[in-house]
Design a protein around this motif. Structure first.
Motif, short mmCIF file in Angstrom:
data_model
loop_
_atom_site.label_atom_id
_atom_site.label_comp_id
_atom_site.label_asym_id
_atom_site.label_seq_id
_atom_site.Cartn_x
_atom_site.Cartn_y
_atom_site.Cartn_z
N ASP A 265 0.83 -1.21 0.00
CA ASP A 265 0.00 0.00 0.00
C ASP A 265 0.86 1.26 0.00
N THR A 266 1.90 1.26 0.83
CA THR A 266 2.77 2.43 0.94
C THR A 266 3.53 2.67 -0.35
N LEU A 271 4.41 5.72 -5.45
CA LEU A 271 4.59 5.76 -6.90
C LEU A 271 3.49 6.57 -7.59
N ARG A 272 2.36 6.69 -6.95
CA ARG A 272 1.28 7.51 -7.52
C ARG A 272 1.57 9.00 -7.36
N THR A 273 2.29 9.36 -6.34
CA THR A 273 2.51 10.78 -6.04
C THR A 273 3.91 11.27 -6.38
N VAL A 281 5.70 8.22 -11.36
CA VAL A 281 6.60 7.07 -11.48
C VAL A 281 5.80 5.78 -11.65
N GLY A 282 4.66 5.72 -11.00
CA GLY A 282 3.84 4.51 -11.08
C GLY A 282 3.26 4.24 -12.45
N SER A 283 3.37 5.18 -13.37
CA SER A 283 2.83 4.96 -14.72
C SER A 283 3.79 4.17 -15.59
N GLY A 346 13.15 4.47 -3.81
CA GLY A 346 14.35 5.20 -4.23
C GLY A 346 15.24 5.54 -3.06
N GLY A 347 15.91 6.68 -3.14
CA GLY A 347 16.88 7.07 -2.11
C GLY A 347 16.29 7.16 -0.74
N ILE A 348 15.06 7.68 -0.62
CA ILE A 348 14.47 7.86 0.70
C ILE A 348 14.20 6.52 1.38
N GLY A 349 13.99 5.47 0.58
CA GLY A 349 13.71 4.16 1.16
C GLY A 349 14.88 3.57 1.91
N PHE A 350 16.08 4.09 1.67
CA PHE A 350 17.29 3.56 2.32
C PHE A 350 17.68 4.39 3.54
N THR A 351 16.89 5.39 3.89
CA THR A 351 17.25 6.25 5.01
C THR A 351 16.65 5.75 6.31
#
Length: 389
Positions: A265-266, A271-273, A281-283, A346-351
């Motif tokens: 869900d997250t 990816l929608r926003t 990105v979700g497209s 992306g990058g934020i997912g690794f923080t």
């Protein structure tokens, strides 16, 4: 036996109330704060779950102070706790409760209903045996439970001696026990029996060890001439321990399901926003395919997790098979969902400041809990006569 895997109206209401409660009392920022603290879990959240709402005693009969529900409802709560990655000893206490229900120990069941933590003193990776005959003991000295399909003997070495008054005393150590740091009572397999140990007794030592998942810490338990109460021995003790491990494997799948659902869900919302090159990105088709594949696996995981919970709740003869099927599938799905969540953010997912790492660590840690996926595939092969002659 025909099992209805749909959520009942009461279970949906339970889910909504637990989710709202966790949104208020266990946002990911608080979970991260607890994970960084020296405390083993969120004591305030546990008090809310166990004392104020009675959710920790859902499976305890009403006449003993519990809610008089069942393990199907407990699975719904675990699904929401997994979705929040909540740092509370709910799963371990539920597993211990299953052993106590099997034994009919009313005193300790009242202790659970009062909101106390009770833990099964076995390594967190200990999975259920392949069949009821797997639990054996060494009759000549009877130092501990052993199973032919695991190395419990090497990791859980507790001996039983007798005091001058003939009372049992336990000596030994159990490594990597989950959710036991705050436990008031430990259920310790030793000498072909199952014993209850008060953790306030002299000679009990619990030392936290470094674990991947900070929201579910592990500890080594040491016992030195600790007085204990025998709950059961022989086949009765083995059956209670077996029932507890099967229940743990089955209900862990619901927690993994909730975790994986949060990750999906997250990630979809992100990816929608999130925009790149002037479009969401979700497209991008490649990402759509990855999420679609994950959605399919998650739908399958929901089916096997619900089936396992229903079998445990109804004490179905196929509960062992259902639990192993759920763990063989849900563990890897939860890990993949968490990995996709980290990567597709992306990058934020690794923080450290993003909650994705909490879910990845919980998923990886839970993947070896109550038996790895490989262990449960072996169980499935044994139960369905697919092992080579």
């Amino acid at each position: 036996m025909n099992l209805d895997l749909r959520y009942t109206e009461d279970q949906e209401l339970l889910r909504d109330s637990v989710r709202a409660m966790l949104a208020d009392h266990a946002p990911w920022t608080r979970v991260l704060k607890v994970a960084e603290s020296p405390e083993p879990d969120d004591a305030d959240l546990w008090r809310l779950l166990a004392v104020e709402t009675g959710l920790a005693a859902l499976a305890v009969p009403e006449h003993l102070g519990g809610a008089g529900g069942g393990f199907a409802e407990t699975a719904v709560v675990l699904e929401e706790l997994g979705r929040a990655c909540a740092p509370v000893p709910y799963l371990g206490t539920t597993v211990a409760t299953r052993a106590l229900l099997h034994l009919g120990d009313t005193d300790l069941l009242r202790t659970v209903a009062a909101g106390e933590v009770i833990a099964l003193a076995l390594p967190f990776s200990a999975g259920p045996p392949r069949d009821d005959r797997e639990f054996v003991s060494k009759p000549e000295v009877q130092p501990h439970f052993v199973t032919r399909n695991s190395d419990l003997a090497a990791r859980s070495e507790v001996e039983v001696t007798l005091s001058g008054d003939g009372e049992p005393l336990l000596n030994g150590a159990v490594h990597s026990v989950a959710e036991a740091l705050r436990a008031r009572v430990l259920l310790v397999p030793a000498g072909g029996g199952l014993y209850a140990v008060d953790t306030s007794a002299a000679g009990v030592r619990r030392e936290q060890v470094v674990s991947l998942d900070e929201t579910r810490p592990l500890c080594d338990v040491s016992l030195w001439n600790v007085p204990a109460r025998l709950l059961a021995s022989g086949e009765r003790a083995a059956a209670a321990l077996d029932a507890a491990l099967v229940t743990g494997a089955a209900l862990l799948a619901s927690e993994q399901l909730g975790l994986a659902q949060w990750c999906l869900d997250t990630t979809v919302e992100h990816l929608r926003t999130r925009y790149q090159f002037g479009r969401a990105v979700g497209s991008f088709q490649a990402l759509k395919h990855r999420l679609a594949d994950l959605w399919v696996e998650l739908a399958q995981a929901r089916a096997v997790a619900r089936h396992a919970a229903a079998c445990v709740a109804s004490e179905d003869p196929d509960a062992r098979l259902a639990a192993s099927l759920a763990q063989a599938h849900c563990g890897p799905v939860a890990v993949r969902a968490a990995e996709e969540c980290v990567q597709l953010h992306g990058g934020i997912g690794f923080t450290w400041e993003h909650p994705a790492h909490l879910y990845l660590k919980r998923a990886k840690s839970a993947a070896i809990a109550y038996g790895t996926a490989a262990h449960h595939r072996t169980v499935l092969a044994t139960l369905t006569d697919l092992t080579p002659a």
